[in-house]
Motif scaffolding. Structure first.
Motif, PDB file in Angstrom:
ATOM      1  N   GLU A 182       0.819  -1.210   0.000  1.00 56.08           N
ATOM      2  CA  GLU A 182       0.000   0.000   0.000  1.00 56.08           C
ATOM      3  C   GLU A 182       0.854   1.262   0.000  1.00 56.08           C
ATOM      4  N   ALA A 183       0.320   2.331  -0.604  1.00 54.39           N
ATOM      5  CA  ALA A 183       0.900   3.674  -0.558  1.00 54.39           C
ATOM      6  C   ALA A 183      -0.266   4.632  -0.739  1.00 54.39           C
ATOM      7  N   SER A 184      -0.626   5.357   0.313  1.00 57.40           N
ATOM      8  CA  SER A 184      -1.909   6.059   0.319  1.00 57.40           C
ATOM      9  C   SER A 184      -1.838   7.563   0.141  1.00 57.40           C
ATOM     10  N   PHE A 185      -0.952   8.222   0.888  1.00 60.00           N
ATOM     11  CA  PHE A 185      -0.941   9.687   0.925  1.00 60.00           C
ATOM     12  C   PHE A 185       0.397  10.248   0.457  1.00 60.00           C
ATOM     13  N   PRO A 186       0.397  11.463  -0.095  1.00 65.46           N
ATOM     14  CA  PRO A 186       1.661  12.115  -0.461  1.00 65.46           C
ATOM     15  C   PRO A 186       2.446  12.501   0.785  1.00 65.46           C
ATOM     16  N   ASN A 187       3.716  12.825   0.579  1.00 62.36           N
ATOM     17  CA  ASN A 187       4.599  13.145   1.706  1.00 62.36           C
ATOM     18  C   ASN A 187       4.122  14.345   2.513  1.00 62.36           C
ATOM     19  N   SER A 188       3.428  15.269   1.855  1.00 58.77           N
ATOM     20  CA  SER A 188       2.937  16.455   2.568  1.00 58.77           C
ATOM     21  C   SER A 188       1.894  16.110   3.619  1.00 58.77           C
ATOM     22  N   LEU A 189       1.314  14.915   3.522  1.00 60.01           N
ATOM     23  CA  LEU A 189       0.304  14.469   4.489  1.00 60.01           C
ATOM     24  C   LEU A 189       0.837  13.340   5.364  1.00 60.01           C
ATOM     25  N   GLN A 190       2.134  13.403   5.663  1.00 60.25           N
ATOM     26  CA  GLN A 190       2.755  12.359   6.478  1.00 60.25           C
ATOM     27  C   GLN A 190       2.071  12.217   7.836  1.00 60.25           C
ATOM     28  N   ALA A 191       1.716  13.326   8.461  1.00 64.70           N
ATOM     29  CA  ALA A 191       1.076  13.257   9.777  1.00 64.70           C
ATOM     30  C   ALA A 191      -0.253  12.526   9.699  1.00 64.70           C
ATOM     31  N   LEU A 231       1.176  11.410  -6.067  1.00 65.66           N
ATOM     32  CA  LEU A 231       1.817  10.199  -5.555  1.00 65.66           C
ATOM     33  C   LEU A 231       2.719   9.553  -6.598  1.00 65.66           C
ATOM     34  N   LYS A 232       2.270   9.490  -7.832  1.00 69.55           N
ATOM     35  CA  LYS A 232       3.081   8.876  -8.881  1.00 69.55           C
ATOM     36  C   LYS A 232       4.395   9.634  -9.083  1.00 69.55           C
ATOM     37  N   LYS A 233       4.348  10.952  -8.972  1.00 68.24           N
ATOM     38  CA  LYS A 233       5.572  11.744  -9.097  1.00 68.24           C
ATOM     39  C   LYS A 233       6.528  11.452  -7.950  1.00 68.24           C
ATOM     40  N   GLU A 234       5.993  11.363  -6.741  1.00 70.49           N
ATOM     41  CA  GLU A 234       6.835  11.148  -5.572  1.00 70.49           C
ATOM     42  C   GLU A 234       7.359   9.711  -5.505  1.00 70.49           C
ATOM     43  N   LEU A 235       6.631   8.779  -6.097  1.00 64.32           N
ATOM     44  CA  LEU A 235       7.050   7.379  -6.084  1.00 64.32           C
ATOM     45  C   LEU A 235       8.009   7.036  -7.217  1.00 64.32           C
ATOM     46  N   ALA A 236       8.095   7.892  -8.216  1.00 63.34           N
ATOM     47  CA  ALA A 236       8.889   7.601  -9.419  1.00 63.34           C
ATOM     48  C   ALA A 236      10.347   7.227  -9.126  1.00 63.34           C
TER      49      ALA A 236
END
Length: 251
Positions: A182-191, A231-236
Protein backbone atom coordinates in the motif's frame (compact mmCIF):
# COMPACT_ATOMS: atom_id res chain seq x y z
CA UNK A 1 -0.71 -17.89 -10.10
CA UNK A 2 -2.62 -15.42 -12.22
CA UNK A 3 -3.28 -12.04 -10.62
CA UNK A 4 -5.88 -9.61 -11.97
CA UNK A 5 -6.08 -6.01 -10.75
CA UNK A 6 -9.78 -5.25 -10.32
CA UNK A 7 -9.24 -2.28 -8.01
CA UNK A 8 -6.03 -0.64 -6.82
CA UNK A 9 -7.06 2.65 -5.18
CA UNK A 10 -7.89 3.79 -1.69
CA UNK A 11 -11.30 5.09 -2.73
CA UNK A 12 -13.41 5.67 -5.82
CA UNK A 13 -13.84 8.15 -8.64
CA UNK A 14 -14.91 7.35 -12.22
CA UNK A 15 -11.31 6.36 -13.05
CA UNK A 16 -10.49 4.74 -9.68
CA UNK A 17 -11.72 1.57 -7.99
CA UNK A 18 -11.28 0.43 -4.41
CA UNK A 19 -8.92 -2.39 -3.50
CA UNK A 20 -9.64 -5.79 -5.03
CA UNK A 21 -7.46 -8.42 -6.68
CA UNK A 22 -8.40 -11.77 -8.19
CA UNK A 23 -6.16 -14.84 -8.07
CA UNK A 24 -6.72 -17.63 -10.62
CA UNK A 25 -10.34 -16.47 -11.14
CA UNK A 26 -11.44 -18.07 -7.83
CA UNK A 27 -9.81 -16.22 -4.92
CA UNK A 28 -10.52 -12.53 -4.27
CA UNK A 29 -8.20 -10.42 -2.15
CA UNK A 30 -10.47 -7.81 -0.56
CA UNK A 31 -13.81 -6.87 -2.07
CA UNK A 32 -13.68 -3.24 -3.09
CA UNK A 33 -14.31 -3.79 -6.81
CA UNK A 34 -15.86 -7.20 -7.42
CA UNK A 35 -19.33 -6.41 -8.65
CA UNK A 36 -18.31 -3.34 -10.65
CA UNK A 37 -15.72 -5.21 -12.73
CA UNK A 38 -16.67 -8.88 -13.07
CA UNK A 39 -19.53 -10.37 -15.08
CA UNK A 40 -22.18 -12.47 -13.36
CA UNK A 41 -20.56 -15.59 -14.75
CA UNK A 42 -17.17 -14.54 -13.38
CA UNK A 43 -18.64 -13.64 -9.99
CA UNK A 44 -20.14 -17.11 -9.69
CA UNK A 45 -16.66 -18.62 -10.02
CA UNK A 46 -15.31 -16.78 -6.97
CA UNK A 47 -15.18 -19.36 -4.18
CA UNK A 48 -13.29 -17.45 -1.49
CA UNK A 49 -12.64 -13.86 -0.43
CA UNK A 50 -9.70 -12.95 1.81
CA UNK A 51 -10.50 -9.77 3.72
CA UNK A 52 -7.59 -7.92 5.30
CA UNK A 53 -9.66 -5.68 7.57
CA UNK A 54 -13.14 -4.30 8.08
CA UNK A 55 -12.95 -0.82 6.56
CA UNK A 56 -15.65 -0.04 4.03
CA UNK A 57 -13.53 0.33 0.90
CA UNK A 58 -12.25 -3.23 1.34
CA UNK A 59 -15.58 -4.98 2.04
CA UNK A 60 -18.18 -2.84 0.28
CA UNK A 61 -19.02 -5.30 -2.53
CA UNK A 62 -19.70 -8.28 -0.26
CA UNK A 63 -23.41 -7.43 0.19
CA UNK A 64 -23.96 -6.94 -3.54
CA UNK A 65 -22.00 -10.11 -4.35
CA UNK A 66 -24.34 -12.14 -2.15
CA UNK A 67 -27.40 -10.64 -3.80
CA UNK A 68 -26.08 -11.44 -7.29
CA UNK A 69 -24.97 -15.05 -6.86
CA UNK A 70 -27.87 -16.32 -4.76
CA UNK A 71 -29.37 -19.42 -6.37
CA UNK A 72 -26.46 -19.70 -8.81
CA UNK A 73 -23.91 -21.63 -6.73
CA UNK A 74 -23.95 -25.06 -5.11
CA UNK A 75 -21.96 -23.90 -2.09
CA UNK A 76 -21.48 -20.61 -0.28
CA UNK A 77 -18.81 -18.07 -1.05
CA UNK A 78 -16.46 -18.21 1.94
CA UNK A 79 -15.30 -14.92 3.44
CA UNK A 80 -12.07 -15.40 5.38
CA UNK A 81 -11.70 -12.69 8.01
CA UNK A 82 -9.83 -12.17 11.26
CA UNK A 83 -11.88 -12.45 14.43
CA UNK A 84 -12.30 -8.69 14.82
CA UNK A 85 -13.10 -8.22 11.14
CA UNK A 86 -15.64 -11.06 11.17
CA UNK A 87 -17.31 -9.53 14.23
CA UNK A 88 -17.58 -6.17 12.45
CA UNK A 89 -19.10 -7.78 9.33
CA UNK A 90 -21.70 -9.67 11.35
CA UNK A 91 -22.66 -6.75 13.59
CA UNK A 92 -22.49 -3.88 11.13
CA UNK A 93 -23.09 -5.25 7.64
CA UNK A 94 -25.00 -8.56 7.63
CA UNK A 95 -27.21 -7.53 10.53
CA UNK A 96 -30.64 -7.47 8.84
CA UNK A 97 -30.65 -3.70 9.21
CA UNK A 98 -27.97 -2.38 6.89
CA UNK A 99 -28.22 -5.55 4.77
CA UNK A 100 -29.91 -8.96 5.06
CA UNK A 101 -27.90 -11.65 6.82
CA UNK A 102 -26.83 -13.69 3.82
CA UNK A 103 -24.96 -16.08 6.11
CA UNK A 104 -28.45 -17.46 6.89
CA UNK A 105 -30.20 -16.90 3.55
CA UNK A 106 -31.84 -18.76 1.89
CA UNK A 107 -31.41 -21.15 4.83
CA UNK A 108 -29.08 -21.41 7.79
CA UNK A 109 -27.69 -24.71 6.44
CA UNK A 110 -27.29 -23.56 2.81
CA UNK A 111 -26.41 -19.87 2.94
CA UNK A 112 -25.06 -17.70 0.14
CA UNK A 113 -22.11 -16.59 2.27
CA UNK A 114 -20.07 -18.26 4.98
CA UNK A 115 -17.79 -16.23 7.25
CA UNK A 116 -14.79 -18.25 8.38
CA UNK A 117 -12.58 -16.67 11.01
CA UNK A 118 -8.85 -16.94 11.51
CA UNK A 119 -6.57 -15.72 14.26
CA UNK A 120 -4.35 -12.85 13.14
CA UNK A 121 -0.88 -14.32 12.70
CA UNK A 122 -2.08 -17.83 11.91
CA UNK A 123 -1.55 -19.93 8.77
CA UNK A 124 -4.53 -21.62 7.15
CA UNK A 125 -5.67 -23.31 3.97
CA UNK A 126 -7.94 -21.70 1.37
CA UNK A 127 -8.67 -24.19 -1.39
CA UNK A 128 -5.30 -25.07 -2.97
CA UNK A 129 -3.55 -22.09 -1.34
CA UNK A 130 -1.66 -21.89 1.93
CA UNK A 131 -2.24 -18.47 3.48
CA UNK A 132 -0.11 -16.93 6.21
CA UNK A 133 -1.68 -13.93 7.91
CA UNK A 134 0.57 -11.26 9.41
CA UNK A 135 -0.75 -8.52 11.72
CA UNK A 136 0.18 -5.05 10.48
CA UNK A 137 -0.19 -1.48 11.79
CA UNK A 138 -3.65 0.04 11.33
CA UNK A 139 -6.32 1.53 13.65
CA UNK A 140 -8.41 -1.66 13.36
CA UNK A 141 -7.10 -5.21 13.24
CA UNK A 142 -5.50 -5.50 9.81
CA UNK A 143 -3.60 -8.37 8.25
CA UNK A 144 -1.17 -8.85 5.43
CA UNK A 145 -1.38 -12.13 3.51
CA UNK A 146 1.32 -14.35 2.06
CA UNK A 147 -0.30 -16.75 -0.38
CA UNK A 148 1.42 -19.84 -1.77
CA UNK A 149 0.28 -22.42 -4.31
CA UNK A 150 3.22 -24.67 -3.53
CA UNK A 151 5.33 -23.32 -6.38
CA UNK A 152 5.37 -19.58 -5.87
CA UNK A 153 4.23 -17.03 -3.31
CA UNK A 154 2.44 -13.70 -3.54
CA UNK A 155 2.07 -11.19 -0.71
CA UNK A 156 -0.36 -8.36 -0.04
CA UNK A 157 0.42 -5.86 2.71
CA UNK A 158 -3.10 -4.82 3.63
CA UNK A 159 -3.60 -1.31 4.98
CA UNK A 160 -0.60 -0.54 7.17
CA UNK A 161 1.75 2.07 8.45
CA UNK A 162 5.39 1.27 9.23
CA UNK A 163 5.75 -2.29 10.52
CA UNK A 164 8.41 -4.90 11.26
CA UNK A 165 6.45 -8.16 11.45
CA UNK A 166 5.57 -8.11 7.76
CA UNK A 167 9.16 -7.70 6.59
CA UNK A 168 10.39 -10.49 8.85
CA UNK A 169 7.73 -12.81 7.42
CA UNK A 170 8.48 -11.79 3.83
CA UNK A 171 12.22 -12.22 4.26
CA UNK A 172 11.58 -15.80 5.41
CA UNK A 173 9.29 -16.60 2.45
CA UNK A 174 10.59 -18.86 -0.30
CA UNK A 175 9.83 -18.18 -3.97
CA UNK A 176 8.21 -14.80 -3.29
CA UNK A 177 7.38 -13.41 -6.70
CA UNK A 178 5.60 -10.17 -5.86
CA UNK A 179 4.52 -7.92 -3.01
CA UNK A 180 1.42 -5.76 -3.29
CA UNK A 181 2.25 -2.84 -1.01
CA UNK A 182 0.00 0.00 0.00
CA UNK A 183 0.90 3.67 -0.56
CA UNK A 184 -1.91 6.06 0.32
CA UNK A 185 -0.94 9.69 0.93
CA UNK A 186 1.66 12.12 -0.46
CA UNK A 187 4.60 13.15 1.71
CA UNK A 188 2.94 16.46 2.57
CA UNK A 189 0.30 14.47 4.49
CA UNK A 190 2.75 12.36 6.48
CA UNK A 191 1.08 13.26 9.78
CA UNK A 192 -2.30 12.10 8.46
CA UNK A 193 -0.76 8.89 7.15
CA UNK A 194 0.81 8.19 10.53
CA UNK A 195 -2.43 8.79 12.43
CA UNK A 196 -4.51 6.68 10.03
CA UNK A 197 -2.04 3.81 9.66
CA UNK A 198 -0.93 4.28 6.05
CA UNK A 199 2.25 4.78 4.04
CA UNK A 200 3.59 7.71 2.02
CA UNK A 201 6.35 7.56 -0.61
CA UNK A 202 8.81 8.54 2.14
CA UNK A 203 7.79 5.69 4.43
CA UNK A 204 7.54 3.25 1.50
CA UNK A 205 11.20 4.01 0.82
CA UNK A 206 12.23 3.50 4.44
CA UNK A 207 10.15 0.32 4.77
CA UNK A 208 11.69 -1.21 1.65
CA UNK A 209 15.11 -0.99 3.28
CA UNK A 210 13.88 -3.75 5.62
CA UNK A 211 13.07 -6.04 2.67
CA UNK A 212 15.34 -8.70 1.18
CA UNK A 213 13.66 -8.64 -2.22
CA UNK A 214 15.50 -11.51 -3.89
CA UNK A 215 14.02 -10.50 -7.23
CA UNK A 216 10.43 -10.03 -6.02
CA UNK A 217 8.43 -7.29 -7.72
CA UNK A 218 7.04 -4.51 -5.52
CA UNK A 219 3.67 -3.30 -6.80
CA UNK A 220 1.95 -0.35 -5.16
CA UNK A 221 -1.78 0.02 -4.64
CA UNK A 222 -4.27 1.93 -2.45
CA UNK A 223 -3.33 5.34 -3.84
CA UNK A 224 -5.95 7.83 -2.67
CA UNK A 225 -7.82 9.06 -5.78
CA UNK A 226 -7.41 12.75 -4.93
CA UNK A 227 -3.61 12.38 -4.88
CA UNK A 228 -2.84 9.86 -7.64
CA UNK A 229 -0.88 12.28 -9.85
CA UNK A 230 1.15 13.66 -6.96
CA UNK A 231 1.82 10.20 -5.56
CA UNK A 232 3.08 8.88 -8.88
CA UNK A 233 5.57 11.74 -9.10
CA UNK A 234 6.84 11.15 -5.57
CA UNK A 235 7.05 7.38 -6.08
CA UNK A 236 8.89 7.60 -9.42
CA UNK A 237 12.43 7.49 -7.91
CA UNK A 238 11.69 4.28 -5.99
CA UNK A 239 12.29 0.74 -7.37
CA UNK A 240 8.57 -0.05 -7.50
CA UNK A 241 5.70 -0.25 -9.96
CA UNK A 242 2.37 1.50 -9.47
CA UNK A 243 -0.50 -0.81 -10.37
CA UNK A 244 -3.11 0.19 -12.92
CA UNK A 245 -6.68 -1.01 -13.31
CA UNK A 246 -7.12 -4.04 -15.54
CA UNK A 247 -3.54 -5.29 -15.39
CA UNK A 248 -2.93 -9.05 -15.29
CA UNK A 249 0.20 -10.82 -14.10
CA UNK A 250 1.35 -14.43 -14.15
CA UNK A 251 3.61 -15.67 -11.37
Amino acid sequence: MKLQVLGCHGGELPTCRSTCFLVDDVLALDAGALTGTLSLEQLCKVDDVLVGHSHFDHVKDLPLLADLVIGRRDRPVTIHASRECAKALRENMFNNSLWPDFTRIPTRHKPVLAIKTFRAGSTFQVGPYTVKSVPVSHPVESCAFIISDGKSSLAMSGDTGPTDKLWKALNATKNLKALLLEASFPNSLQALADISGHLTPATVGSELRKFDRNGAQVMLYHLKPAFVTQLKKELAPLPVNVLELGETFQF
